[in-house]
Design a protein around this motif. Structure first.
Motif, PDB file in Angstrom:
ATOM      1  N   PRO A  76       0.783  -1.231   0.000  1.00 58.05           N
ATOM      2  CA  PRO A  76       0.000   0.000   0.000  1.00 58.05           C
ATOM      3  C   PRO A  76       0.818   1.287   0.000  1.00 58.05           C
ATOM      4  CG  PRO A  76       0.176  -0.803   2.230  1.00 58.05           C
ATOM      5  CD  PRO A  76       0.919  -1.798   1.362  1.00 58.05           C
ATOM      6  N   VAL A  77       2.114   1.207  -0.197  1.00 59.60           N
ATOM      7  CA  VAL A  77       2.963   2.395  -0.241  1.00 59.60           C
ATOM      8  C   VAL A  77       2.982   2.930  -1.670  1.00 59.60           C
ATOM      9  CG1 VAL A  77       5.266   3.325   0.141  1.00 59.60           C
ATOM     10  CG2 VAL A  77       4.393   1.522   1.638  1.00 59.60           C
ATOM     11  N   LEU A  78       2.623   4.190  -1.826  1.00 58.42           N
ATOM     12  CA  LEU A  78       2.651   4.845  -3.132  1.00 58.42           C
ATOM     13  C   LEU A  78       3.481   6.119  -3.031  1.00 58.42           C
ATOM     14  CD1 LEU A  78      -1.072   4.597  -4.315  1.00 58.42           C
ATOM     15  CD2 LEU A  78       0.853   3.236  -5.112  1.00 58.42           C
ATOM     16  N   ILE A  79       4.368   6.321  -3.986  1.00 58.73           N
ATOM     17  CA  ILE A  79       5.173   7.536  -4.050  1.00 58.73           C
ATOM     18  C   ILE A  79       4.886   8.212  -5.384  1.00 58.73           C
ATOM     19  CG2 ILE A  79       7.506   8.510  -4.045  1.00 58.73           C
ATOM     20  CD1 ILE A  79       8.385   6.040  -2.465  1.00 58.73           C
ATOM     21  N   ALA A  80       4.400   9.444  -5.344  1.00 64.43           N
ATOM     22  CA  ALA A  80       4.095  10.201  -6.557  1.00 64.43           C
ATOM     23  C   ALA A  80       5.171  11.256  -6.774  1.00 64.43           C
ATOM     24  CB  ALA A  80       2.721  10.852  -6.445  1.00 64.43           C
ATOM     25  N   ILE A  81       5.683  11.333  -7.994  1.00 63.27           N
ATOM     26  CA  ILE A  81       6.730  12.294  -8.339  1.00 63.27           C
ATOM     27  C   ILE A  81       6.201  13.185  -9.439  1.00 63.27           C
ATOM     28  CG2 ILE A  81       9.108  12.577  -9.135  1.00 63.27           C
ATOM     29  CD1 ILE A  81       9.397   9.521  -8.306  1.00 63.27           C
ATOM     30  N   GLY A  82       6.034  14.457  -9.140  1.00 63.54           N
ATOM     31  CA  GLY A  82       5.521  15.400 -10.123  1.00 63.54           C
ATOM     32  C   GLY A  82       6.457  16.578 -10.303  1.00 63.54           C
ATOM     33  N   THR A  83       6.420  17.159 -11.495  1.00 66.47           N
ATOM     34  CA  THR A  83       7.210  18.359 -11.770  1.00 66.47           C
ATOM     35  C   THR A  83       6.320  19.513 -12.215  1.00 66.47           C
ATOM     36  OG1 THR A  83       7.583  17.778 -14.100  1.00 66.47           O
ATOM     37  CG2 THR A  83       9.161  16.919 -12.473  1.00 66.47           C
ATOM     38  N   GLY A  84       4.994  19.383 -11.999  1.00 64.23           N
ATOM     39  CA  GLY A  84       4.087  20.433 -12.440  1.00 64.23           C
ATOM     40  C   GLY A  84       4.067  20.593 -13.948  1.00 64.23           C
ATOM     41  N   GLY A  85       4.400  19.528 -14.672  1.00 66.43           N
ATOM     42  CA  GLY A  85       4.428  19.587 -16.125  1.00 66.43           C
ATOM     43  C   GLY A  85       5.731  20.079 -16.699  1.00 66.43           C
ATOM     44  N   SER A  87       8.794  18.665 -16.665  1.00 64.39           N
ATOM     45  CA  SER A  87       9.573  17.645 -17.360  1.00 64.39           C
ATOM     46  C   SER A  87       9.109  16.262 -16.949  1.00 64.39           C
ATOM     47  CB  SER A  87      11.067  17.795 -17.063  1.00 64.39           C
ATOM     48  OG  SER A  87      11.798  16.732 -17.643  1.00 64.39           O
ATOM     49  N   ALA A  88       8.332  15.626 -17.833  1.00 64.85           N
ATOM     50  CA  ALA A  88       7.915  14.248 -17.579  1.00 64.85           C
ATOM     51  C   ALA A  88       9.113  13.316 -17.574  1.00 64.85           C
ATOM     52  CB  ALA A  88       6.903  13.812 -18.637  1.00 64.85           C
ATOM     53  N   GLY A  89      10.136  13.633 -18.392  1.00 63.51           N
ATOM     54  CA  GLY A  89      11.332  12.798 -18.424  1.00 63.51           C
ATOM     55  C   GLY A  89      12.058  12.786 -17.108  1.00 63.51           C
ATOM     56  N   LEU A  90      12.142  13.941 -16.440  1.00 66.83           N
ATOM     57  CA  LEU A  90      12.785  14.007 -15.133  1.00 66.83           C
ATOM     58  C   LEU A  90      12.008  13.183 -14.115  1.00 66.83           C
ATOM     59  CD1 LEU A  90      14.837  15.132 -13.119  1.00 66.83           C
ATOM     60  CD2 LEU A  90      13.399  17.178 -12.918  1.00 66.83           C
ATOM     61  N   ALA A  91      10.690  13.310 -14.119  1.00 67.64           N
ATOM     62  CA  ALA A  91       9.873  12.532 -13.187  1.00 67.64           C
ATOM     63  C   ALA A  91      10.068  11.037 -13.418  1.00 67.64           C
ATOM     64  CB  ALA A  91       8.399  12.908 -13.342  1.00 67.64           C
ATOM     65  N   LYS A  92      10.170  10.627 -14.694  1.00 68.47           N
ATOM     66  CA  LYS A  92      10.355   9.210 -15.006  1.00 68.47           C
ATOM     67  C   LYS A  92      11.687   8.695 -14.479  1.00 68.47           C
ATOM     68  CE  LYS A  92      11.824   8.004 -19.017  1.00 68.47           C
ATOM     69  NZ  LYS A  92      11.962   7.748 -20.470  1.00 68.47           N
ATOM     70  N   VAL A  93      12.757   9.466 -14.691  1.00 69.10           N
ATOM     71  CA  VAL A  93      14.082   9.023 -14.239  1.00 69.10           C
ATOM     72  C   VAL A  93      14.123   8.929 -12.716  1.00 69.10           C
ATOM     73  CG1 VAL A  93      16.507   9.693 -14.084  1.00 69.10           C
ATOM     74  CG2 VAL A  93      15.324   9.807 -16.279  1.00 69.10           C
ATOM     75  N   LEU A  94      13.522   9.905 -12.031  1.00 71.50           N
ATOM     76  CA  LEU A  94      13.476   9.848 -10.571  1.00 71.50           C
ATOM     77  C   LEU A  94      12.684   8.627 -10.110  1.00 71.50           C
ATOM     78  CD1 LEU A  94      12.889  13.613  -9.730  1.00 71.50           C
ATOM     79  CD2 LEU A  94      14.983  12.300  -9.393  1.00 71.50           C
ATOM     80  N   ARG A  95      11.573   8.328 -10.800  1.00 67.33           N
ATOM     81  CA  ARG A  95      10.805   7.127 -10.441  1.00 67.33           C
ATOM     82  C   ARG A  95      11.653   5.874 -10.593  1.00 67.33           C
ATOM     83  NH1 ARG A  95       8.817   3.404 -13.510  1.00 67.33           N
ATOM     84  NH2 ARG A  95       8.935   4.664 -15.405  1.00 67.33           N
TER      85      ARG A  95
END
Length: 239
Positions: A76-85, A87-95
């Motif tokens: 049940p642990v969820l971590i959401a990484i957003g950049t406010g639009g 850079s989706a690429g940055l959010a993906k790499v961090l994920r």
């Protein structure tokens, strides 16, 4: 969820929505949210907004009413990484990097801690005792270190083990710069454990934010001793 578009970008969004359990429909269906994966999305966005639909336009943050974070799922642990639009690429790499850090057993650890709430309360009746015990167990190298693969009985073993000595007293941390990234691992860990901080008035908020959210913060030139628990005197090494 309305999804408009064809090709790789639309297919990727469809897979994401399907995995999340969303019902994906066309433009004419009734829905409150839409994702537009078109090369020229302006007209479609205008039509949807005219109906009161909130829109996410792929690679067009200026047209987005909402953004979709990158998700690390250890149910049940969820971590959401957003950049406010930004850079989706940055959010993906961090994920991807966070996923590599977190073992598959993390969700089972969360479930085991939930199931053991009654035993934890009986073992440490006072709220501050429970917080310190849980913090120490989950700390790096602790018996419940969440970034280490754990056995299924790890929580039961922790509850049966003797108490660890909690850090107490006054610790002096002399800052080398206003950048929180210059904190040593030990300093960052102590800030996350401390009950109160006596800090010089010019210590940056970025440093103070590394402490527990509920830790007492007191702007002072000199620490006040005598209080139980862990106290930190935060000042400058070159001032």
């Amino acid at each position: 969820m309305i999804l408009l578009g064809e090709g790789e970008a639309a297919d990727a969004k469809r897979r994401l929505l399907t995995r999340a359990g969303a019902l994906v429909v066309g433009e004419d269906a009734a829905a409150s949210l839409a994702i537009v994966a078109l090369d020229e999305p302006d007209e479609a966005v205008a039509r949807l907004r005219a109906r009161g639909v909130l829109v996410n336009a792929v690679d067009r943050p200026d047209l987005c009413d909402f953004t979709l974070p990158a998700i690390v799922d250890r149910d049940p642990v969820l971590i959401a990484i957003g950049t406010g639009g930004a850079s989706a690429g940055l959010a993906k790499v961090l994920r991807q990097r966070i996923e590599a850090m977190l073992p598959a057993t993390l969700g089972r650890l969360a479930d085991a801690l939930y199931a053991a709430r009654g035993d934890i309360r009986r073992r440490w009746p006072a709220a501050d005792q429970r917080r310190r015990a849980i913090d120490m167990a989950l700390a790096g190298g602790g018996p419940l270190d969440p970034v280490t693969p754990l056995a299924g009985d790890a929580v039961a073993g922790w509850l049966a083990a003797p108490d660890q000595a909690a850090p107490a007293g006054l610790v002096v941390i002399l800052l080398r710069s206003p950048d929180p990234d210059d904190l040593s691992l030990r300093e960052a860990r102590l800030l996350g454990q401390c009950d109160r901080i006596y800090h010089r008035p010019d210590v940056p908020a970025a440093i103070l934010d590394r402490a527990r959210a509920d830790a007492v913060r007191i702007a002072a030139q000199h620490p006040v001793g005598g209080a139980p628990g862990l106290t930190i005197d935060l000042g400058w090494s070159d001032r």
